[in-house]
Design an enzyme around this catalytic site. Structure first.
Site, PDB file in Angstrom:
ATOM      1  N   GLU A 186       0.849  -1.201   0.000  1.00  0.00           N
ATOM      2  CA  GLU A 186       0.000   0.000   0.000  1.00  0.00           C
ATOM      3  C   GLU A 186       0.886   1.254   0.000  1.00  0.00           C
ATOM      4  O   GLU A 186       1.923   1.294   0.687  1.00  0.00           O
ATOM      5  CB  GLU A 186      -0.838  -0.049   1.293  1.00  0.00           C
ATOM      6  CG  GLU A 186      -1.788   1.108   1.505  1.00  0.00           C
ATOM      7  CD  GLU A 186      -2.561   0.962   2.833  1.00  0.00           C
ATOM      8  OE1 GLU A 186      -2.264   0.020   3.632  1.00  0.00           O
ATOM      9  OE2 GLU A 186      -3.468   1.776   3.086  1.00  0.00           O
TER      10      GLU A 186
ATOM     11  N   LYS B 264      -9.363   2.979  -1.967  1.00  0.00           N
ATOM     12  CA  LYS B 264      -9.694   2.320  -0.693  1.00  0.00           C
ATOM     13  C   LYS B 264     -11.011   2.862  -0.138  1.00  0.00           C
ATOM     14  O   LYS B 264     -11.180   4.072   0.020  1.00  0.00           O
ATOM     15  CB  LYS B 264      -8.546   2.572   0.284  1.00  0.00           C
ATOM     16  CG  LYS B 264      -8.599   1.788   1.575  1.00  0.00           C
ATOM     17  CD  LYS B 264      -7.311   2.063   2.381  1.00  0.00           C
ATOM     18  CE  LYS B 264      -7.232   1.219   3.644  1.00  0.00           C
ATOM     19  NZ  LYS B 264      -5.955   1.485   4.375  1.00  0.00           N
TER      20      LYS B 264
ATOM     21  N   CYS C 246      -5.619  -3.192   2.324  1.00  0.00           N
ATOM     22  CA  CYS C 246      -5.421  -3.242   3.777  1.00  0.00           C
ATOM     23  C   CYS C 246      -6.716  -3.400   4.584  1.00  0.00           C
ATOM     24  O   CYS C 246      -7.303  -4.461   4.585  1.00  0.00           O
ATOM     25  CB  CYS C 246      -4.634  -2.013   4.221  1.00  0.00           C
ATOM     26  SG  CYS C 246      -3.719  -2.281   5.769  1.00  0.00           S
TER      27      CYS C 246
END
Lengths: 271, 271
Positions: free
Chosen positions: A44, A115, A148
């Site tokens: 990430e 995200k 994540c």
């Protein structure tokens, strides 16, 4: 059975040093290609580093889809015939930024995911995405993507699986924390469970390298469709190049007994 | 912090021998009470055994909510001041049966759950339940209940968590299968992940004892709200009495960072 070679290369980007980070990713991508890997997953925000103080600092490190890092990744994907999945700080309009991941194919096609579930102070800096995790029908299989903390929402992982991802690639930065002696980090355990309940391969690439007081699990892992690790799966916060050969077709078979199918057994009317 | 003492007693019921099984459960319940346990969890179908050939055989072993086993459990719960969660073969109308679990409180209140996600040949024998997993507001905390394969549907576990279960009790019969050397059984890994993503304690009680060619993981486990095991958590197919003291209030705190809450971070509009 055809095997797909996947690499997770656990790196330590430097906060705000996009030139250094770009060089770092090039080295990793070339190393993976020299192993005949077909897919490489990087951490990430590997293009920018993670622990930004504020939006202004993040914006300075951000780039658009035509920026120097994504341009490099596109040219490497084309030149080396490798699929690259990696995180970057995406410059949006009006001074905003997103915590994004790129999937770059040898064809030059670029897919970007933003995200959707932000972690901690990311909420003060990044604009959350509203689009579901993409699942890209590549030449080597159907590849999904998320980032994540998204992995801690089983509903989100399910979306990628129901969209028929064979392999889910997840750039992550897992902040380290206490856990009982001898226990595998809970971040990895959740990846295993996500894989097993969907019969889907998952490759999660973590980072290492202390950044502004934060350390990382260093828990990169590649798990099979039964949820068992093929590579990685411990806290090893140092540079790691994990390689696994995935029998990807197993993800197309969702049957787990004569009468059970992990997706058809769902009862959406009740949820 | 107040601690809740929970026991999972891993037993080997005998198929169709309800008298023997009833005696077995009485011994376990009395043993748990002598340790001052406030909750005991027993395996799936502990009243009847599991590997029925057909509906007729299952029906013969079934009983109603007023049957001898449930009557015994009610009287033991009242006499010993313990909550009992255990599986039984429930006799329904019209010759049907359900794979059910009872939660019996010292007050005499009985809550019954019918397994909604059936495993393998269960689909040929049992009528699936249509009601969500109950969450009972007991004198010692909010206790949810589901059965075995239900745990592989993260959506189902989420329902119990969103209904504010502090502790999820799951009678299970986990058929054993191959796994990589040194790996914790995937069934246990999924329980850990379910607990962690919901910050909810989970007590899963498995069985042991070969039955008509089937062996069992023997993987009873009690996990904390971070997803780490407090007791059990290996394949140990023999009689086991696992005891753990749970700081149940931790399950009421769903915050996992200054800006994250495992339930409020969900984005249901996107799922």
């Amino acid at each position: 059975m055809t095997l797909l070679r996947v690499v997770c290369h656990q790196l330590a980007p430097r906060i705000g040093d996009t030139h250094y980070n770009r060089t770092l990713t090039e080295r990793s991508i070339r190393a993976a290609a020299s192993l005949n890997a077909q897919v490489i997953v990087l951490p990430e925000l590997v293009q920018s580093g993670y622990m930004f103080t504020d939006l202004e600092e993040a914006h300075e490190a951000s780039e658009t889809r035509d920026g120097p890092t994504l341009s490099l990744w596109k040219s490497l994907a084309q030149a080396l015939g490798i699929i690259i999945v990696a995180g970057f700080c995406e410059r949006l309009s009006a001074g905003r930024v997103a915590n994004s991941a790129a999937l770059v194919e040898p064809s030059g096609r670029l897919t970007v995911y933003r995200k959707a579930h932000l972690w901690d102070r990311e909420k003060l800096i990044f604009t959350a995405g509203d689009a579901p995790p993409p699942v890209v029908d590549t030449a080597v299989g159907r590849i999904g993507m998320m980032i994540c903390y998204d992995l801690e929402l089983p509903e989100w992982v399910r979306l990628a699986a129901l969209a028929e991802a064979d392999l889910l690639c997840a750039p992550v930065n897992w902040p380290d924390g206490p856990r009982p002696v001898g226990e595998r980090p809970a971040e990895i355990v959740r990846v295993q469970a996500n894989a097993a309940v969907n019969r889907m391969f998952i490759a999660a690439c973590d980072r290492y390298g202390e950044e502004r007081g934060v350390n990382w699990v260093g828990g990169s892992v590649i798990v099979d469709a039964d949820g068992y690790p093929l590579a990685g799966a411990a806290s090893q916060p140092m540079e790691q190049q994990w390689v696994a050969d995935l029998p990807l077709a197993q993800a197309r078979n969702k049957s787990i007994s004569d009468h059970n199918h992990v997706h058809r057994d769902r009862r959406p009317g009740l949820y």
